[in-house]
Write an enzyme that holds these catalytic residues in place. Structure first.
Site, PDB file in Angstrom:
ATOM      1  N   HIS A 139       0.840  -1.207   0.000  1.00 25.74           N
ATOM      2  CA  HIS A 139       0.000   0.000   0.000  1.00 25.74           C
ATOM      3  C   HIS A 139       0.873   1.254   0.000  1.00 25.74           C
ATOM      4  O   HIS A 139       1.193   1.814   1.040  1.00 25.74           O
ATOM      5  CB  HIS A 139      -0.901  -0.025   1.235  1.00 25.74           C
ATOM      6  CG  HIS A 139      -2.006   0.983   1.219  1.00 25.74           C
ATOM      7  ND1 HIS A 139      -3.231   0.743   1.778  1.00 25.74           N
ATOM      8  CD2 HIS A 139      -2.077   2.235   0.712  1.00 25.74           C
ATOM      9  CE1 HIS A 139      -4.013   1.803   1.625  1.00 25.74           C
ATOM     10  NE2 HIS A 139      -3.326   2.730   0.987  1.00 25.74           N
ATOM     11  N   ASP A 159       0.795   2.667   3.786  1.00 24.79           N
ATOM     12  CA  ASP A 159      -0.097   3.732   3.299  1.00 24.79           C
ATOM     13  C   ASP A 159       0.697   5.025   3.150  1.00 24.79           C
ATOM     14  O   ASP A 159       0.234   6.111   3.506  1.00 24.79           O
ATOM     15  CB  ASP A 159      -1.308   3.924   4.220  1.00 24.79           C
ATOM     16  CG  ASP A 159      -2.397   4.798   3.586  1.00 24.79           C
ATOM     17  OD1 ASP A 159      -2.295   5.088   2.384  1.00 24.79           O
ATOM     18  OD2 ASP A 159      -3.335   5.193   4.311  1.00 24.79           O
TER      19      ASP A 159
END
Length: 428
Positions: free
Chosen positions: A56, A303
């Site tokens: 991610h 992320d």
């Protein structure tokens, strides 16, 4: 083909051993190895792990090169010990066609600091109305197997069902950003005591948990795979745990910042702490750590969300959501999971290399540190402690929540198929 002898490394945190790299492959692992003409790296008891894999990452290119590029993002990845990253689709234009995912994939090949595997959008333009070209992206040179509208939730149950059914044809997976949009309109932070005291719009845990509950049931119904992005609440943990006990094919990730930081930091009104999903409570943080330790949460994913200075150096309500994370992820995991005794280094390798590689089908990554395997490796000085200085980041952006914070561990070397991308903490 060059040879590299890593001498005295603690492979997965075990007893010191020598590791001989010959070209792109690990040739030998054992004690007292030697090789004529080999470059010698004295590990001095540092921990040797398989190269990390991030499922991610936001690389921003094409379209937001002011935040990050494939080059700067992969340099940041190498600095953090990563040899492969999966690039999210919320670029400009959106990565919803074979052409765009191939562009990102080829940029990764050209720059060479780590492998870049594009993630394809689930819906056209991330608009949630019509399925994107999933099959064409999979059949492209990029070979896309993971699809996500991350940044937005696939909130239409029919669209989500169709996506889950479609990816079954080639063993793909849909990675869901679990956020019920109606429940989070105007939300600025976690809904709770702190949001009430600050008067900021609350982001309730149920907005995440309701989508996860729906999607694991949909995955069960159609017999497909679903992956939950950046899981952040204790309730979400319980839903995933229940789904796995039922035999549903679900995997989940947690970010480093959700393992360490809480919504109490929002009291500073510093937009560096504004993130999606928001920082939660101490109870949630502890539940996430336990779930990562017991395998309910499968992996750590960064992320990594870079933003230019002007998008964060502003009032809270106007600030962009997101934090950079590639260069600090392993240190945060060491502090929250290893130094607390919840995981050993073999467990870290499983959750930050082997399992994300398996979920994303990253061939050649996440492999054991043993003879005959690809030489995708990272060497970590686990005894190091130092303050985070974003001025030294390889990323183009500096929006880290850890500036000035002391964290343990430092990646000193990274090798991608036997080629050094980081030596003594410096990019090659």
């Amino acid at each position: 083909m060059s040879k590299i002898l890593i001498r005295g490394a603690k492979v997965l945190g075990g007893e010191p051993q020598d590791v001989l790299i010959d070209g792109a492959t690990i040739a030998q692992v054992g004690a007292g190895l030697s090789a004529e003409g080999a470059e010698v790296v004295e590990a001095d008891g540092k921990v040797l792990l398989p190269g990390l894999v991030d499922l991610h990452t936001h690389l921003r290119e094409p379209g937001r090169e002011d935040s990050e590029t494939v080059l700067t993002g992969t340099r940041a990845a190498a600095s953090g010990g990563y040899t492969a990253v999966f690039a999210m689709a919320n670029t400009f234009p959106v990565a919803d066609t074979a052409g765009v995912v191939e562009q990102v994939w080829r940029l990764g090949k050209e720059h060479g600091y780590c492998d870049v595997q594009p993630i394809g959008a689930v819906t056209v333009g991330l608009e949630g109305r019509k399925l994107a070209e999933l099959g064409a992206m999979h059949e492209s040179a990029a070979g896309v197997t993971v699809f996500s509208d991350d940044g937005k939730c696939v909130d239409d149950a029919v669209i989500m069902r169709r996506a889950l059914e479609y990816v079954k044809a080639f063993g793909g997976v849909v990675a869901q950003h679990a956020q019920e949009p109606r429940l989070t309109e105007g939300a600025q932070m976690n809904e709770g005591i702190v949001s009430a005291e600050l008067g900021l719009g609350g982001w309730p845990a149920v907005a995440e948990e309701s989508i996860i509950a729906r999607d694991v049931l949909l995955a069960e119904h159609v017999g497909s795979r679903v992956h939950i992005c950046h899981l952040s609440t204790a309730g979400s943990v319980e839903i995933v745990r229940w789904a796995k006990s039922r035999g549903i094919d679900v995997t989940a990730e947690v970010t480093p910042h959700h393992l360490l930081l809480t919504d109490e930091l929002v009291r500073t009104y510093n937009p560096v702490y504004k993130v999606n999903p928001p920082l939660r409570t101490e109870r949630d943080v502890l539940a996430l750590r336990e779930a990562l330790a017991d395998g309910t949460i499968d992996i750590v994913a960064t992320d990594h969300a870079p933003h230019p200075h002007e998008d964060k150096d502003c009032e809270w309500a106007a600030a962009a959501m997101g934090m950079v994370g590639l260069e600090t992820a392993l240190s945060v995991v060491q502090e929250t999971m290893v130094d607390t005794g919840l995981l050993d280094w073999a467990g870290v390798a499983e959750r930050m290399s082997a399992t994300p590689a398996r979920i994303g089908q990253a061939t050649g990554h996440g492999r054991p540190v043993s003879a005959g395997e690809p030489a995708n490796l990272t060497l970590v000085d686990t005894e190091y402690r130092g303050s985070v200085d974003p001025a030294g980041f390889a990323s183009r952006s500096r929006n880290t929540p850890y500036e000035g914070r002391e964290l343990p561990g430092r990646v000193t070397h990274t090798w991608l198929r036997g080629k050094a991308t980081l030596v003594d903490g410096k990019l090659t």
